[in-house]
Design a protein around this motif. Sequence first.
Motif, PDB file in Angstrom:
ATOM      1  N   ASP A 267       0.802  -1.258   0.085  1.00 32.79           N
ATOM      2  CA  ASP A 267      -0.014   0.051   0.038  1.00 32.79           C
ATOM      3  C   ASP A 267       0.913   1.191  -0.135  1.00 32.79           C
ATOM      4  OD1 ASP A 267       0.636  -0.315   2.480  1.00 32.79           O
ATOM      5  OD2 ASP A 267      -0.837   0.505   3.664  1.00 32.79           O
ATOM      6  N   ARG A 268       2.174   1.018   0.392  1.00 32.82           N
ATOM      7  CA  ARG A 268       2.897   2.277   0.472  1.00 32.82           C
ATOM      8  C   ARG A 268       3.415   2.847  -1.062  1.00 32.82           C
ATOM      9  NH1 ARG A 268       4.558   3.097   5.862  1.00 32.82           N
ATOM     10  NH2 ARG A 268       2.489   2.519   6.984  1.00 32.82           N
ATOM     11  N   PRO A 269       3.939   1.898  -1.914  1.00 33.52           N
ATOM     12  CA  PRO A 269       4.263   2.150  -3.161  1.00 33.52           C
ATOM     13  C   PRO A 269       2.921   2.186  -3.944  1.00 33.52           C
ATOM     14  CG  PRO A 269       5.725   0.421  -2.438  1.00 33.52           C
ATOM     15  CD  PRO A 269       4.422   0.441  -1.606  1.00 33.52           C
ATOM     16  N   HIS A 270       1.990   1.589  -3.605  1.00 33.48           N
ATOM     17  CA  HIS A 270       0.457   1.387  -4.027  1.00 33.48           C
ATOM     18  C   HIS A 270       0.743   0.818  -5.635  1.00 33.48           C
ATOM     19  CE1 HIS A 270      -3.728   2.207  -3.180  1.00 33.48           C
ATOM     20  NE2 HIS A 270      -3.723   2.631  -4.362  1.00 33.48           N
ATOM     21  N   ARG A 271       1.524   0.051  -5.588  1.00 37.83           N
ATOM     22  CA  ARG A 271       1.828  -0.940  -6.827  1.00 37.83           C
ATOM     23  C   ARG A 271       2.032  -2.288  -6.664  1.00 37.83           C
ATOM     24  NH1 ARG A 271       6.163   2.755  -6.812  1.00 37.83           N
ATOM     25  NH2 ARG A 271       8.493   1.384  -6.711  1.00 37.83           N
ATOM     26  N   ARG A 272       1.784  -2.905  -7.894  1.00 34.37           N
ATOM     27  CA  ARG A 272       2.303  -4.645  -7.661  1.00 34.37           C
ATOM     28  C   ARG A 272       3.817  -4.881  -7.654  1.00 34.37           C
ATOM     29  NH1 ARG A 272      -2.325  -8.010 -10.779  1.00 34.37           N
ATOM     30  NH2 ARG A 272      -3.980  -7.430  -9.429  1.00 34.37           N
ATOM     31  N   THR A 273       4.024  -5.686  -6.914  1.00 34.65           N
ATOM     32  CA  THR A 273       5.570  -6.344  -7.078  1.00 34.65           C
ATOM     33  C   THR A 273       5.421  -7.681  -7.511  1.00 34.65           C
ATOM     34  OG1 THR A 273       6.512  -4.893  -5.441  1.00 34.65           O
ATOM     35  CG2 THR A 273       7.573  -7.004  -6.072  1.00 34.65           C
ATOM     36  N   ILE A 274       6.093  -7.859  -8.969  1.00 33.84           N
ATOM     37  CA  ILE A 274       5.595  -9.106  -9.601  1.00 33.84           C
ATOM     38  C   ILE A 274       6.563 -10.255  -9.051  1.00 33.84           C
ATOM     39  CG2 ILE A 274       5.700 -10.581 -11.705  1.00 33.84           C
ATOM     40  CD1 ILE A 274       3.571  -8.298 -11.449  1.00 33.84           C
ATOM     41  N   VAL A 275       6.119 -11.648  -8.648  1.00 33.14           N
ATOM     42  CA  VAL A 275       6.863 -12.275  -7.967  1.00 33.14           C
ATOM     43  C   VAL A 275       6.911 -13.603  -8.996  1.00 33.14           C
ATOM     44  CG1 VAL A 275       7.091 -13.806  -5.975  1.00 33.14           C
ATOM     45  CG2 VAL A 275       6.558 -11.691  -5.857  1.00 33.14           C
ATOM     46  N   GLN A 276       8.070 -14.122  -9.470  1.00 33.75           N
ATOM     47  CA  GLN A 276       8.300 -15.386 -10.033  1.00 33.75           C
ATOM     48  C   GLN A 276       8.516 -16.406  -9.500  1.00 33.75           C
ATOM     49  OE1 GLN A 276       7.827 -15.316 -13.547  1.00 33.75           O
ATOM     50  NE2 GLN A 276       7.770 -13.138 -13.844  1.00 33.75           N
ATOM     51  N   PHE A 277       7.714 -17.729  -9.500  1.00 36.15           N
ATOM     52  CA  PHE A 277       7.873 -18.693  -8.469  1.00 36.15           C
ATOM     53  C   PHE A 277       8.880 -19.756  -9.142  1.00 36.15           C
ATOM     54  CE2 PHE A 277       3.190 -17.411  -8.060  1.00 36.15           C
ATOM     55  CZ  PHE A 277       3.265 -16.669  -7.293  1.00 36.15           C
ATOM     56  N   ASP A 278      10.189 -19.292  -9.133  1.00 36.47           N
ATOM     57  CA  ASP A 278      11.172 -20.205  -9.620  1.00 36.47           C
ATOM     58  C   ASP A 278      11.332 -21.239  -8.785  1.00 36.47           C
ATOM     59  OD1 ASP A 278      12.791 -19.059  -7.457  1.00 36.47           O
ATOM     60  OD2 ASP A 278      13.618 -17.522  -8.829  1.00 36.47           O
ATOM     61  N   GLN A 279      12.585 -22.219  -9.048  1.00 37.14           N
ATOM     62  CA  GLN A 279      12.609 -23.244  -8.174  1.00 37.14           C
ATOM     63  C   GLN A 279      13.166 -22.974  -6.868  1.00 37.14           C
ATOM     64  OE1 GLN A 279      11.611 -26.226  -9.386  1.00 37.14           O
ATOM     65  NE2 GLN A 279      11.835 -26.800  -7.233  1.00 37.14           N
ATOM     66  N   GLY A 280      13.811 -21.853  -6.823  1.00 42.73           N
ATOM     67  CA  GLY A 280      14.625 -21.616  -5.528  1.00 42.73           C
ATOM     68  C   GLY A 280      13.484 -21.090  -4.670  1.00 42.73           C
ATOM     69  N   LEU A 281      12.610 -20.275  -5.174  1.00 43.29           N
ATOM     70  CA  LEU A 281      11.561 -20.171  -3.980  1.00 43.29           C
ATOM     71  C   LEU A 281      10.752 -21.133  -3.672  1.00 43.29           C
ATOM     72  CD1 LEU A 281      10.107 -17.646  -2.559  1.00 43.29           C
ATOM     73  CD2 LEU A 281       8.772 -17.129  -4.652  1.00 43.29           C
ATOM     74  N   ARG A 282      10.385 -22.111  -4.926  1.00 40.33           N
ATOM     75  CA  ARG A 282       9.539 -23.143  -4.453  1.00 40.33           C
ATOM     76  C   ARG A 282      10.143 -24.145  -3.465  1.00 40.33           C
ATOM     77  NH1 ARG A 282       5.624 -24.647  -8.523  1.00 40.33           N
ATOM     78  NH2 ARG A 282       5.210 -22.958 -10.030  1.00 40.33           N
ATOM     79  N   ASP A 283      11.440 -24.377  -3.625  1.00 36.77           N
ATOM     80  CA  ASP A 283      12.200 -25.084  -2.636  1.00 36.77           C
ATOM     81  C   ASP A 283      12.161 -24.594  -1.214  1.00 36.77           C
ATOM     82  OD1 ASP A 283      12.846 -26.766  -4.539  1.00 36.77           O
ATOM     83  OD2 ASP A 283      14.786 -26.097  -4.742  1.00 36.77           O
TER      84      ASP A 283
END
Length: 215
Positions: free
Chosen positions: A142-158
């Motif tokens: 809500d502070r920048p009031h915009r989306r931050t895109i998150v890619q669900f790569d293998q590192g984040l999934r692990d």
Amino acid sequence: MMLKPDQRQDEENLVPVSALQHYLFCPRQCALIHIEQQWAENGATAEGRLLHERVDSGVSDRKRGVRTFRTLPIRSFALGIYGKADAVELHGTGSALVPYPVEYKRGSPKPHHADEVQLCAQALCLEEMFGCAVPEGALFYDRPHRRTIVQFDQGLRDLTQKTAQKVQDMFAAGKTPQPVWNKGCKHCSLEAICQPRRLEKPFCVEKWFLENLED
């Protein structure tokens, strides 16, 4: 739909998706909230609650060809987690529809990955429920009031899978970790309950007794 006996047992053992975010921020905070059922509110948590109250209408809508479901119940038996997604958009058409989770957060992006793991956990739930790949989602701060895109790569999934397992193990043990004070503690609404400065090095009765016995 009737659940089979083993599915009912699995349902009972599911842990909240939000517990993964709490665990990565602080394992003790996670245990205080989810095992001991402790809670206290400060300005930051109140802002977050009001933000979610505005977002979580539970009413679906359609804008620019994208249908959005709010407070959508989600679960994954593979990870042992359940919860509600703030918003899930359906992108594409026909049989090519792909769920796109959007999680709303107060403040701005954090240096740790707790928010990303919470969002990735939602994506893994959606993959299991919809039977399709969910490659990305978004965190709306809500502070920048915009989306931050998150890619669900293998590192984040692990990392998400490992965190889910650690939370499962902590819930099964039913034990709250000892406090470890750091500068982030002063921003935690549970600081007064946790008492990290006081309890990080607990008072030793035996040492006190021996010292006074010598006197």
